[in-house]
Motif scaffolding. Structure first.
Motif, PDB file in Angstrom:
ATOM      1  N   GLU A  34      22.681 -14.293  65.673  1.00 24.09           N
ATOM      2  CA  GLU A  34      22.782 -15.886  65.796  1.00 24.09           C
ATOM      3  C   GLU A  34      21.260 -16.279  66.182  1.00 24.09           C
ATOM      4  OE1 GLU A  34      25.505 -18.306  68.857  1.00 24.09           O
ATOM      5  OE2 GLU A  34      23.648 -17.191  70.092  1.00 24.09           O
ATOM      6  N   ILE A  35      20.877 -17.413  65.515  1.00 25.38           N
ATOM      7  CA  ILE A  35      19.690 -17.949  65.503  1.00 25.38           C
ATOM      8  C   ILE A  35      19.848 -19.305  65.938  1.00 25.38           C
ATOM      9  CG2 ILE A  35      18.798 -16.344  63.820  1.00 25.38           C
ATOM     10  CD1 ILE A  35      18.880 -18.598  61.800  1.00 25.38           C
ATOM     11  N   TYR A  36      18.590 -19.727  66.429  1.00 27.08           N
ATOM     12  CA  TYR A  36      18.437 -21.441  66.700  1.00 27.08           C
ATOM     13  C   TYR A  36      17.550 -21.759  65.620  1.00 27.08           C
ATOM     14  CZ  TYR A  36      19.595 -20.516  71.698  1.00 27.08           C
ATOM     15  OH  TYR A  36      20.427 -20.306  72.835  1.00 27.08           O
ATOM     16  N   TRP A  37      18.151 -22.826  64.843  1.00 25.79           N
ATOM     17  CA  TRP A  37      17.399 -23.361  63.680  1.00 25.79           C
ATOM     18  C   TRP A  37      16.856 -24.801  64.190  1.00 25.79           C
ATOM     19  CZ3 TRP A  37      16.162 -21.100  58.765  1.00 25.79           C
ATOM     20  CH2 TRP A  37      15.766 -22.203  57.861  1.00 25.79           C
ATOM     21  N   LEU A  63      25.103 -17.828  62.956  1.00 25.41           N
ATOM     22  CA  LEU A  63      25.016 -16.643  62.656  1.00 25.41           C
ATOM     23  C   LEU A  63      24.285 -16.614  61.198  1.00 25.41           C
ATOM     24  CD1 LEU A  63      28.112 -14.723  63.493  1.00 25.41           C
ATOM     25  CD2 LEU A  63      25.928 -14.721  64.781  1.00 25.41           C
ATOM     26  N   VAL A  64      23.236 -15.932  61.010  1.00 24.19           N
ATOM     27  CA  VAL A  64      22.601 -16.170  59.594  1.00 24.19           C
ATOM     28  C   VAL A  64      23.120 -14.833  58.839  1.00 24.19           C
ATOM     29  CG1 VAL A  64      20.586 -14.684  60.543  1.00 24.19           C
ATOM     30  CG2 VAL A  64      20.410 -16.305  58.508  1.00 24.19           C
ATOM     31  N   THR A  65      23.149 -14.843  57.671  1.00 21.16           N
ATOM     32  CA  THR A  65      23.648 -13.711  56.889  1.00 21.16           C
ATOM     33  C   THR A  65      22.847 -13.679  55.513  1.00 21.16           C
ATOM     34  OG1 THR A  65      25.499 -14.977  55.607  1.00 21.16           O
ATOM     35  CG2 THR A  65      26.278 -13.850  57.672  1.00 21.16           C
ATOM     36  N   ARG A  77      22.199 -17.361  54.199  1.00 19.89           N
ATOM     37  CA  ARG A  77      23.417 -18.056  54.288  1.00 19.89           C
ATOM     38  C   ARG A  77      24.093 -18.272  55.590  1.00 19.89           C
ATOM     39  NH1 ARG A  77      26.095 -17.593  48.821  1.00 19.89           N
ATOM     40  NH2 ARG A  77      24.938 -15.936  47.424  1.00 19.89           N
ATOM     41  N   LYS A  78      24.949 -19.204  55.634  1.00 24.53           N
ATOM     42  CA  LYS A  78      25.942 -19.361  57.015  1.00 24.53           C
ATOM     43  C   LYS A  78      27.120 -18.410  56.790  1.00 24.53           C
ATOM     44  CE  LYS A  78      23.805 -23.839  58.486  1.00 24.53           C
ATOM     45  NZ  LYS A  78      24.105 -25.033  58.809  1.00 24.53           N
ATOM     46  N   PRO A  79      27.545 -18.083  58.027  1.00 25.83           N
ATOM     47  CA  PRO A  79      28.715 -17.192  57.618  1.00 25.83           C
ATOM     48  C   PRO A  79      30.046 -17.658  56.832  1.00 25.83           C
ATOM     49  CG  PRO A  79      28.059 -17.103  59.988  1.00 25.83           C
ATOM     50  CD  PRO A  79      27.493 -18.249  59.283  1.00 25.83           C
ATOM     51  N   ARG A 114      11.516 -24.080  63.093  1.00 24.56           N
ATOM     52  CA  ARG A 114      11.267 -23.049  64.087  1.00 24.56           C
ATOM     53  C   ARG A 114      12.742 -22.229  63.883  1.00 24.56           C
ATOM     54  NH1 ARG A 114       9.895 -22.733  70.544  1.00 24.56           N
ATOM     55  NH2 ARG A 114      12.126 -23.354  70.685  1.00 24.56           N
ATOM     56  N   VAL A 115      12.683 -20.971  63.617  1.00 19.42           N
ATOM     57  CA  VAL A 115      13.911 -19.977  63.919  1.00 19.42           C
ATOM     58  C   VAL A 115      13.444 -19.132  64.822  1.00 19.42           C
ATOM     59  CG1 VAL A 115      14.979 -18.312  62.603  1.00 19.42           C
ATOM     60  CG2 VAL A 115      14.160 -20.003  61.377  1.00 19.42           C
ATOM     61  N   GLN A 116      14.505 -18.778  65.878  1.00 16.98           N
ATOM     62  CA  GLN A 116      14.242 -18.209  67.062  1.00 16.98           C
ATOM     63  C   GLN A 116      15.597 -17.497  67.365  1.00 16.98           C
ATOM     64  OE1 GLN A 116      12.875 -20.677  70.268  1.00 16.98           O
ATOM     65  NE2 GLN A 116      13.105 -19.181  71.765  1.00 16.98           N
TER      66      GLN A 116
END
Length: 166
Positions: A34-37, A63-65, A77-79, A114-116
């Motif tokens: 899981e990331i914050y975008w 969730l980033v894939t 990609r997103k899930p 920002r990706v965190q």
């Protein structure tokens, strides 16, 4: 290990390619997490880490894939998404302590993304039989660990009241 790693398009920094490789590994490590975008407008007077990063309307958590960097372009990609997304940066700045990647898109020079990770993850470094030395001043004591095989030096500074007594 660097705490902050920066790659910039067209940079003459001899470590630029190595920095991109470091960022590429971090980006790929996000797979399934899981990331914050977040996206913000750049300010001429406020440094990027000090921008208002409080949650705003268009911020996303997902969730980033399949995150990967091909060339200099970031892909993911997103899930539930079958569509591959991407952005090509002019600059990338990775803060390994805060687990934050700042992406400066080429297509939007006034924007930073920002990706965190939701929680900071600490990295453990194992030193097998390092050389060590103890240094002391009136105000601090230091423990210096040196691993010549990894070409790594760890310096730990203690105030007098926090120095461990073994």
């Amino acid at each position: 290990m660097q705490l902050k790693t920066t790659w910039q398009l067209g940079s003459s920094n001899p470590e630029n390619a190595e920095n991109l490789a470091t960022i590429q590994k971090w980006w790929a490590s996000l797979n399934g997490q899981e990331i914050y975008w977040q996206q913000r407008l750049l300010s001429a007077t406020i440094p990027v880490p000090e921008l208002n990063w409080e949650h705003q309307r268009f911020d996303e958590t997902f969730l980033v894939t399949q995150p990967e960097i091909r060339g200099i372009t970031l892909y993911w990609r997103k899930p539930q998404g079958t569509q591959e997304r991407n952005t090509t940066p002019s600059k990338l700045a990775l803060d390994t302590v805060q687990q934050q990647l700042y992406i400066y898109p080429q297509s939007q020079s006034e924007v930073v993304i920002r990706v965190q990770l939701p929680q900071v993850r600490y990295q453990t470094i194992t030193l097998d039989n390092p050389q060590w030395e103890h240094q002391q001043t009136d105000t601090t004591q230091s423990l210096i660990l040196r691993d010549t095989a990894q070409k790594l030096i760890v310096a730990v500074n203690f105030s007098p009241e926090n120095f461990p007594h073994v």
